[in-house]
Motif scaffolding. Sequence first.
Motif, short mmCIF file in Angstrom:
data_model
loop_
_atom_site.label_atom_id
_atom_site.label_comp_id
_atom_site.label_asym_id
_atom_site.label_seq_id
_atom_site.Cartn_x
_atom_site.Cartn_y
_atom_site.Cartn_z
N LEU A 142 -26.46 60.75 39.66
CA LEU A 142 -26.35 61.38 38.34
C LEU A 142 -24.92 61.83 38.06
O LEU A 142 -24.39 61.65 36.96
CB LEU A 142 -27.30 62.58 38.27
CG LEU A 142 -27.33 63.35 36.94
CD1 LEU A 142 -27.78 62.44 35.81
CD2 LEU A 142 -28.25 64.56 37.05
N THR A 143 -24.28 62.39 39.07
CA THR A 143 -22.88 62.82 38.95
C THR A 143 -21.98 61.61 38.70
O THR A 143 -21.10 61.65 37.84
CB THR A 143 -22.43 63.55 40.23
OG1 THR A 143 -23.27 64.68 40.44
CG2 THR A 143 -20.98 64.00 40.11
N PHE A 177 -14.90 67.24 31.24
CA PHE A 177 -16.34 67.32 31.53
C PHE A 177 -16.54 66.80 32.96
O PHE A 177 -16.77 65.62 33.19
CB PHE A 177 -17.16 66.49 30.54
CG PHE A 177 -18.65 66.61 30.77
CD1 PHE A 177 -19.36 67.66 30.23
CD2 PHE A 177 -19.32 65.66 31.53
CE1 PHE A 177 -20.73 67.77 30.45
CE2 PHE A 177 -20.69 65.76 31.76
CZ PHE A 177 -21.40 66.82 31.21
N CYS A 199 -22.82 58.70 37.39
CA CYS A 199 -23.07 58.15 36.04
C CYS A 199 -22.38 58.98 34.96
O CYS A 199 -21.85 58.43 33.99
CB CYS A 199 -24.58 58.09 35.78
SG CYS A 199 -25.44 56.83 36.76
N GLY A 200 -22.39 60.31 35.13
CA GLY A 200 -21.73 61.17 34.15
C GLY A 200 -20.23 60.92 34.10
O GLY A 200 -19.63 60.85 33.02
N ASP A 201 -19.62 60.76 35.27
CA ASP A 201 -18.17 60.53 35.32
C ASP A 201 -17.80 59.15 34.78
O ASP A 201 -16.77 58.97 34.14
CB ASP A 201 -17.66 60.70 36.76
CG ASP A 201 -17.67 62.15 37.21
OD1 ASP A 201 -17.73 63.04 36.33
OD2 ASP A 201 -17.61 62.39 38.43
N THR A 215 -18.91 62.92 43.40
CA THR A 215 -20.17 62.25 43.71
C THR A 215 -20.58 62.41 45.17
O THR A 215 -21.73 62.74 45.48
CB THR A 215 -20.05 60.75 43.39
OG1 THR A 215 -19.80 60.59 41.99
CG2 THR A 215 -21.32 60.01 43.76
N VAL A 252 -21.65 70.59 36.24
CA VAL A 252 -22.90 70.71 35.47
C VAL A 252 -24.11 70.55 36.38
O VAL A 252 -25.05 71.35 36.35
CB VAL A 252 -22.93 69.65 34.35
CG1 VAL A 252 -24.25 69.74 33.58
CG2 VAL A 252 -21.76 69.83 33.40
N VAL A 253 -24.10 69.51 37.21
CA VAL A 253 -25.22 69.23 38.11
C VAL A 253 -25.40 70.36 39.12
O VAL A 253 -26.52 70.82 39.38
CB VAL A 253 -25.01 67.89 38.84
CG1 VAL A 253 -26.10 67.66 39.89
CG2 VAL A 253 -25.00 66.73 37.84
N THR A 300 -18.72 66.30 35.76
CA THR A 300 -20.17 66.27 35.87
C THR A 300 -20.69 67.07 37.06
O THR A 300 -21.77 67.68 36.98
CB THR A 300 -20.65 64.81 36.00
OG1 THR A 300 -19.96 63.99 35.05
CG2 THR A 300 -22.15 64.71 35.73
N HIS A 327 -10.07 65.09 34.58
CA HIS A 327 -11.03 65.20 35.68
C HIS A 327 -10.41 65.92 36.88
O HIS A 327 -11.04 66.77 37.49
CB HIS A 327 -11.50 63.81 36.10
CG HIS A 327 -12.49 63.81 37.22
ND1 HIS A 327 -13.85 63.94 37.00
CD2 HIS A 327 -12.33 63.72 38.57
CE1 HIS A 327 -14.48 63.93 38.18
NE2 HIS A 327 -13.58 63.80 39.14
N LYS A 371 -18.28 59.31 30.75
CA LYS A 371 -17.22 60.01 30.00
C LYS A 371 -15.96 59.14 29.90
O LYS A 371 -15.26 59.14 28.89
CB LYS A 371 -16.89 61.35 30.65
CG LYS A 371 -16.12 61.26 31.96
CD LYS A 371 -15.87 62.63 32.54
CE LYS A 371 -15.08 62.55 33.84
NZ LYS A 371 -14.95 63.86 34.50
#
Length: 205
Positions: free
Chosen positions: A57-58, A18, A60-62, A43, A23-24, A20, A96, A65
Amino acid sequence: MTVFKLYCLLIGYGFGNFVTAYVVSQWRTGKSPRQLGSGNPGTANIGAVLGKKFGILTLCGDLLKTILAIYICQLLFPELGRLAILYSGIGTTLGHNYPIWQKFHGGKGVAVSAILLVMYDWQWGLICLLIALAVMLISQNLTLPGIAILLSFTIVSFMKYDVETGVGFAFLTLLSIISFRRDLLALFKGQAKRVDWLKRFKKHA
């Protein structure tokens, strides 16, 4: 015990897939992050192209997970102790950096590595983060800090923990060097982008 370590690697790899930034980027632009800025799905690139809040946001997602993969492995395989953190972290980094759904073209794993170190040993993890920060300020680029944080923790691991732990973090350091190989080459050729971080911080203070 060996099979439990393999399960941790697989669970971590699944979460690591995943990425991030994809997705973003797709959400905001309809494009792959590889079509934006530096092309790196991480990021720094997302923040530079789409703005600071999307970079955060990127990040935080990484971080999330990685934390989830580690906690799940700790719950499932408590007998592994800290090795559950190590192997799930290695798996997440591999996922990743080499996500199967993107034909193994992923990010560089800096955020994943950073939270892994803090969760493995928060005191030494924070010290290594400070070392990486110092390297960033002195070198004025983002290539060396990502390697420095893992290299410094690898040295700590060999001194404080066992050989298996040291080898595990040495492997992650090698992955980081491979991920940054083009940036390192540019740095050695004097072609790397330099940023005066202190000046930038003062400007925005």
